[in-house]
Scaffold this motif. Sequence first.
Motif, PDB file in Angstrom:
ATOM      1  N   THR A   1      17.027  38.140  15.624  1.00  0.00           N
ATOM      2  CA  THR A   1      17.650  37.040  16.352  1.00  0.00           C
ATOM      3  C   THR A   1      18.709  37.591  17.300  1.00  0.00           C
ATOM      4  OG1 THR A   1      17.320  35.574  14.467  1.00  0.00           O
ATOM      5  CG2 THR A   1      18.922  34.874  16.124  1.00  0.00           C
ATOM      6  N   THR A   2      18.669  37.172  18.553  1.00  0.00           N
ATOM      7  CA  THR A   2      19.638  37.654  19.533  1.00  0.00           C
ATOM      8  C   THR A   2      20.637  36.552  19.881  1.00  0.00           C
ATOM      9  OG1 THR A   2      18.200  37.073  21.396  1.00  0.00           O
ATOM     10  CG2 THR A   2      18.029  39.319  20.531  1.00  0.00           C
ATOM     11  N   SER A   3      21.858  36.979  20.115  1.00  0.00           N
ATOM     12  CA  SER A   3      22.949  36.072  20.462  1.00  0.00           C
ATOM     13  C   SER A   3      23.859  36.760  21.460  1.00  0.00           C
ATOM     14  CB  SER A   3      23.770  35.705  19.222  1.00  0.00           C
ATOM     15  OG  SER A   3      22.971  35.172  18.209  1.00  0.00           O
ATOM     16  N   HIS A   4      24.679  35.967  22.132  1.00  0.00           N
ATOM     17  CA  HIS A   4      25.667  36.513  23.052  1.00  0.00           C
ATOM     18  C   HIS A   4      27.012  35.838  22.820  1.00  0.00           C
ATOM     19  CE1 HIS A   4      24.062  32.985  25.220  1.00  0.00           C
ATOM     20  NE2 HIS A   4      25.327  32.829  25.576  1.00  0.00           N
TER      21      HIS A   4
ATOM     22  N   TYR B   1      29.875  34.324  29.367  1.00  0.00           N
ATOM     23  CA  TYR B   1      29.526  35.134  28.201  1.00  0.00           C
ATOM     24  C   TYR B   1      30.686  36.042  27.794  1.00  0.00           C
ATOM     25  CZ  TYR B   1      24.386  34.354  28.551  1.00  0.00           C
ATOM     26  OH  TYR B   1      23.121  33.828  28.573  1.00  0.00           O
TER      27      TYR B   1
ATOM     28  N   LEU C   1      29.429  33.066  18.928  1.00  0.00           N
ATOM     29  CA  LEU C   1      28.184  33.552  19.513  1.00  0.00           C
ATOM     30  C   LEU C   1      27.219  32.380  19.685  1.00  0.00           C
ATOM     31  CD1 LEU C   1      27.505  36.773  17.404  1.00  0.00           C
ATOM     32  CD2 LEU C   1      28.467  36.646  19.685  1.00  0.00           C
ATOM     33  N   ALA C   2      26.408  32.455  20.746  1.00  0.00           N
ATOM     34  CA  ALA C   2      25.351  31.462  20.971  1.00  0.00           C
ATOM     35  C   ALA C   2      24.011  32.179  20.864  1.00  0.00           C
ATOM     36  CB  ALA C   2      25.497  30.835  22.354  1.00  0.00           C
ATOM     37  N   VAL C   3      23.102  31.570  20.134  1.00  0.00           N
ATOM     38  CA  VAL C   3      21.764  32.157  19.979  1.00  0.00           C
ATOM     39  C   VAL C   3      21.028  32.047  21.316  1.00  0.00           C
ATOM     40  CG1 VAL C   3      19.542  31.932  18.784  1.00  0.00           C
ATOM     41  CG2 VAL C   3      21.687  31.616  17.531  1.00  0.00           C
ATOM     42  N   ASP C   4      20.352  33.125  21.699  1.00  0.00           N
ATOM     43  CA  ASP C   4      19.600  33.144  22.966  1.00  0.00           C
ATOM     44  C   ASP C   4      18.309  32.372  22.841  1.00  0.00           C
ATOM     45  OD1 ASP C   4      21.511  34.737  24.269  1.00  0.00           O
ATOM     46  OD2 ASP C   4      20.642  36.538  23.422  1.00  0.00           O
TER      47      ASP C   4
END
Length: 129
Positions: A71-74, A99, A126-129
């Motif tokens: 899972t990617t987040s920024h 960001y 963080l927000a999930v991409d």
Amino acid sequence: MRFRYFDPLQQSTVEGELTAGSDVVELVGLVTQLRADCSPALELTGRDGSSLVFGIAGDRAVVLWTSADGTTSHSVGGPHDERVTFDYFGAFTQVPGHYTVPLATAVQAVSRFVDGRPGAGPSLPLAVD
């Protein structure tokens, strides 16, 4: 915790091991001195396969997190309209300004990651991409 970054002066990738979160401040200081116009990004990899990219843009930074399950987040900062640029292994990479978070906040979050704590916390949403 493994780290790596691209040294634009030597045109090579530098790799090593961080043993404590307190080492992050020194490493960030080293990396930001390598290129005045666009700092190289730091990439950190945990034993569980999680990784964190720490892109430095002046007094702000972006944190790009990939969990062990992929899972990617920024990071999520305040309203900044300008895109920011950092050097990701020889390629200038741009992300939206919102960001970014203050550099000190990002350093604290990266230090927690190195110490084995989650990359996100109350000081770094963080927000999930």
